[in-house]
Design a protein around this motif. Structure first.
Motif, PDB file in Angstrom:
ATOM      1  N   GLU A 289      67.154  39.375 -56.128  1.00  0.00           N
ATOM      2  CA  GLU A 289      66.916  40.565 -57.048  1.00  0.00           C
ATOM      3  C   GLU A 289      66.540  40.004 -58.431  1.00  0.00           C
ATOM      4  O   GLU A 289      65.664  40.673 -58.997  1.00  0.00           O
ATOM      5  CB  GLU A 289      68.206  41.293 -57.148  1.00  0.00           C
ATOM      6  CG  GLU A 289      68.575  42.089 -55.747  1.00  0.00           C
ATOM      7  CD  GLU A 289      67.128  42.762 -55.094  1.00  0.00           C
ATOM      8  OE1 GLU A 289      66.716  43.522 -56.118  1.00  0.00           O
ATOM      9  OE2 GLU A 289      66.885  43.003 -54.143  1.00  0.00           O
ATOM     10  N   TYR A 291      64.712  37.453 -58.987  1.00  0.00           N
ATOM     11  CA  TYR A 291      63.352  37.003 -58.966  1.00  0.00           C
ATOM     12  C   TYR A 291      62.488  38.410 -58.653  1.00  0.00           C
ATOM     13  O   TYR A 291      61.357  38.399 -59.421  1.00  0.00           O
ATOM     14  CB  TYR A 291      63.107  36.114 -57.821  1.00  0.00           C
ATOM     15  CG  TYR A 291      63.716  34.603 -57.758  1.00  0.00           C
ATOM     16  CD1 TYR A 291      63.918  34.076 -59.062  1.00  0.00           C
ATOM     17  CD2 TYR A 291      64.197  34.165 -56.517  1.00  0.00           C
ATOM     18  CE1 TYR A 291      64.473  32.869 -59.110  1.00  0.00           C
ATOM     19  CE2 TYR A 291      64.521  32.902 -56.808  1.00  0.00           C
ATOM     20  CZ  TYR A 291      64.686  32.214 -57.865  1.00  0.00           C
ATOM     21  OH  TYR A 291      65.505  30.991 -57.893  1.00  0.00           O
ATOM     22  N   ARG A 292      62.724  39.123 -58.275  1.00  0.00           N
ATOM     23  CA  ARG A 292      62.042  40.541 -58.222  1.00  0.00           C
ATOM     24  C   ARG A 292      62.011  41.047 -59.397  1.00  0.00           C
ATOM     25  O   ARG A 292      60.889  41.599 -59.814  1.00  0.00           O
ATOM     26  CB  ARG A 292      62.700  41.528 -56.991  1.00  0.00           C
ATOM     27  CG  ARG A 292      62.544  41.210 -55.570  1.00  0.00           C
ATOM     28  CD  ARG A 292      63.012  42.387 -54.699  1.00  0.00           C
ATOM     29  NE  ARG A 292      62.988  41.952 -53.428  1.00  0.00           N
ATOM     30  CZ  ARG A 292      63.737  41.715 -52.650  1.00  0.00           C
ATOM     31  NH1 ARG A 292      65.113  41.514 -53.117  1.00  0.00           N
ATOM     32  NH2 ARG A 292      63.577  41.546 -51.202  1.00  0.00           N
ATOM     33  N   ARG A 293      62.902  41.109 -60.154  1.00  0.00           N
ATOM     34  CA  ARG A 293      62.909  41.747 -61.346  1.00  0.00           C
ATOM     35  C   ARG A 293      61.940  41.063 -62.561  1.00  0.00           C
ATOM     36  O   ARG A 293      61.342  41.697 -63.102  1.00  0.00           O
ATOM     37  CB  ARG A 293      64.306  41.769 -62.242  1.00  0.00           C
ATOM     38  CG  ARG A 293      65.266  42.993 -61.528  1.00  0.00           C
ATOM     39  CD  ARG A 293      66.556  43.285 -62.429  1.00  0.00           C
ATOM     40  NE  ARG A 293      67.313  42.186 -62.637  1.00  0.00           N
ATOM     41  CZ  ARG A 293      68.077  41.761 -61.679  1.00  0.00           C
ATOM     42  NH1 ARG A 293      68.400  42.354 -60.654  1.00  0.00           N
ATOM     43  NH2 ARG A 293      68.751  40.667 -61.999  1.00  0.00           N
ATOM     44  N   ILE A 295      59.458  39.313 -61.446  1.00  0.00           N
ATOM     45  CA  ILE A 295      58.128  39.430 -61.098  1.00  0.00           C
ATOM     46  C   ILE A 295      57.621  40.603 -61.842  1.00  0.00           C
ATOM     47  O   ILE A 295      56.330  41.055 -62.151  1.00  0.00           O
ATOM     48  CB  ILE A 295      57.975  39.287 -59.486  1.00  0.00           C
ATOM     49  CG1 ILE A 295      58.087  37.748 -59.192  1.00  0.00           C
ATOM     50  CG2 ILE A 295      56.693  40.088 -59.157  1.00  0.00           C
ATOM     51  CD1 ILE A 295      58.278  37.848 -57.644  1.00  0.00           C
ATOM     52  N   SER A 296      58.449  41.851 -61.602  1.00  0.00           N
ATOM     53  CA  SER A 296      58.044  43.263 -62.196  1.00  0.00           C
ATOM     54  C   SER A 296      58.061  43.186 -63.746  1.00  0.00           C
ATOM     55  O   SER A 296      57.036  43.832 -63.970  1.00  0.00           O
ATOM     56  CB  SER A 296      59.192  44.187 -61.448  1.00  0.00           C
ATOM     57  OG  SER A 296      58.992  45.438 -62.253  1.00  0.00           O
ATOM     58  N   THR A 303      53.657  39.092 -53.447  1.00  0.00           N
ATOM     59  CA  THR A 303      53.976  39.336 -52.242  1.00  0.00           C
ATOM     60  C   THR A 303      55.479  38.404 -52.108  1.00  0.00           C
ATOM     61  O   THR A 303      55.261  37.485 -52.178  1.00  0.00           O
ATOM     62  CB  THR A 303      53.245  38.919 -50.832  1.00  0.00           C
ATOM     63  OG1 THR A 303      52.079  39.604 -51.093  1.00  0.00           O
ATOM     64  CG2 THR A 303      53.803  39.268 -49.551  1.00  0.00           C
ATOM     65  N   PHE A 304      56.577  39.260 -51.998  1.00  0.00           N
ATOM     66  CA  PHE A 304      57.988  38.516 -52.021  1.00  0.00           C
ATOM     67  C   PHE A 304      58.363  38.625 -50.613  1.00  0.00           C
ATOM     68  O   PHE A 304      58.756  39.773 -50.146  1.00  0.00           O
ATOM     69  CB  PHE A 304      58.845  39.095 -53.072  1.00  0.00           C
ATOM     70  CG  PHE A 304      59.931  38.330 -53.506  1.00  0.00           C
ATOM     71  CD1 PHE A 304      60.055  37.226 -54.091  1.00  0.00           C
ATOM     72  CD2 PHE A 304      61.401  38.724 -52.752  1.00  0.00           C
ATOM     73  CE1 PHE A 304      61.150  36.568 -54.533  1.00  0.00           C
ATOM     74  CE2 PHE A 304      62.630  37.953 -52.975  1.00  0.00           C
ATOM     75  CZ  PHE A 304      62.362  37.003 -53.899  1.00  0.00           C
TER      76      PHE A 304
END
Length: 425
Positions: A289, A291-293, A295-296, A303-304
């Motif tokens: 999560e 890493y997702r944040r 990236i955002s 693409t994750f």
């Protein structure tokens, strides 16, 4: 004279989630594809395997993987042994390591009654106590016909490693025992790791035997993918190909430095599409999560993929649309990624970028088989990626060919394993 090899591992038999698993798969693939070639060089030898008995805690358990391994082993006269341990305990704890090493030691002693000579290959930290446990079982007496090779692929002292209570002492005890013993050796998997064990753990240089980390170059798994097949897989995983792709894949661990890669792409957000493939320890892992944040927040198009897939990194590494594979690890004794990418990208695909430290220095010749960057220098990773994106097609092809030739020359498991088995044991 009857001879056997007992390969003792915790990954790669019923699952495949890390580099240890890849090395297990590599050996199994060799037995499947070129077993007769081994016998031609070293004479009759039986390969047995041992692994922790699967439990509800076994990560990414695969019955298909287990059936495949058993079929290869048993067809060549070997056996697959399950090692008992506490089913409710974490595999990554000193208590589990003691249980597993003791179970493996008992199996080693058992096999001495069946074979004149046995070489036990005890893989990584969970089995670092096998030699010592054999010593304890036999009350200090040497067992004729048994030799043990302790294979450490990482340690508690590798930079970026999260310390595990008791691990450092466990590893030190292992190497102290090897230094004193007459039937135990350490594996020389590569120049960095051997130097690390000598400098950080005072391993005796005379106690190493060759066991080079390798690939089965005859495996279908390492053949470049046909473009049409690779494009279909990219489409299936919804990876857009309208921008150059920057690819990263591996296990989800802070030591792999995925956050460093994401941060480095902020300046290149309009120029690339990032693909990150991570094998998690659990699907609720907070790291994913984070890493997702990241990236955002940095507005990077990406693409994750938070799951194991072998087909996607292989497909993307076979496509010219993928320009760079980045290994951004904070510490890495020896990564499979540069070797695998070199094989997949032989006919078209990316170059590899990695930090100029640890095992990467022996894997990549800067500017010839890939690119190295100074990890402490500001924007060094960004500039290394930018440099790779600006390469001509001719230059990319030259680097890819040099990288593949390096792997073919140095990392084919058949001659490397023959060297190991011909070494006095």
């Amino acid at each position: 004279m009857s001879r056997s090899v007992l390969y003792i591992t915790y990954n790669g038999i019923c699952n495949n989630t890390n580099g240890i698993g890849r090395q297990t798969k590599t050996l199994l693939s060799l037995l499947q594809n070129r077993y007769e070639s081994i016998l031609e060089h070293v004479g009759p030898v039986t390969f047995n395997f041992a692994f922790p008995a699967p439990t509800h805690r076994t990560l990414a358990y695969s019955q298909a993987d287990l059936d495949w391994a058993r079929d290869i082993i048993e067809r060549r006269g070997g056996r697959l042994y399950r090692l008992p341990h506490d089913e409710d305990s974490s595999l990554w704890s000193p208590e589990a390591w003691r249980q597993l090493s003791e179970s493996a030691a008992r199996l080693c002693v058992k096999l001495t009654a069946q074979y004149d000579q046995t070489l036990a290959i005890a893989v990584d930290t969970p089995f670092a106590g096998v030699g010592r446990e054999v010593h304890l079982l036999r009350e200090g007496s040497r067992i004729d016909g048994l030799d043990i090779m302790q294979v450490l692929y990482s340690t508690d002292r590798i930079r970026g490693t999260r310390p595990t209570p008791g691990r450092l002492e466990w590893e030190r005890d292992c190497i102290d025992y090897v230094n004193r013993g007459d039937h135990a050796r350490l594996a020389d998997i590569g120049s960095f790791m051997t130097r690390h064990l000598r400098e950080e753990y005072r391993a005796d240089p005379a106690r190493f035997m060759p066991f080079r980390s390798s690939l089965d170059l005859m495996s279908d798994d390492l053949r470049p993918m046909k473009r049409e097949d690779a494009l279909e897989i990219a489409r299936r995983w919804e990876v857009p190909l309208d921008r150059p792709i920057v690819l990263s894949f591996g296990r989800a661990d802070p030591i792999k430095g995925v956050d460093l890669l994401i941060r480095s792409l902020a300046e290149l957000r309009e120029d690339v599409h990032l693909v990150v493939i991570l094998v998690p320890y659990s699907y609720s892992q907070p790291l994913l999560e984070g890493y997702r944040r990241q990236i955002s927040d940095l507005r990077i198009r990406a693409t994750f993929v938070p799951q194991f897939t072998r087909e996607l990194p292989k497909a993307l590494s076979s496509l010219d649309e993928t320009r760079v594979v980045v290994c951004s690890a904070r510490g890495e004794p020896l990564s499979n990624v540069p070797f695998e990418v070199a094989m997949w990208a032989q006919h078209g695909g990316p170059v590899v970028v990695a930090p100029a430290h640890d095992g990467f220095v022996e894997q990549i010749a800067d500017g010839r088989t890939g690119f190295l960057y100074e990890p402490e220098a500001e924007n060094a990773l960004t500039e290394a990626i930018r440099r790779s994106l600006n390469l001509s097609k001719t230059r990319i092809a030259e680097i890819r060919e040099a990288a593949a030739e390096h792997v073919r020359r140095d990392r084919d498991i058949l001659p490397n394993l023959i060297t190991s088995l011909q070494y006095p044991w």
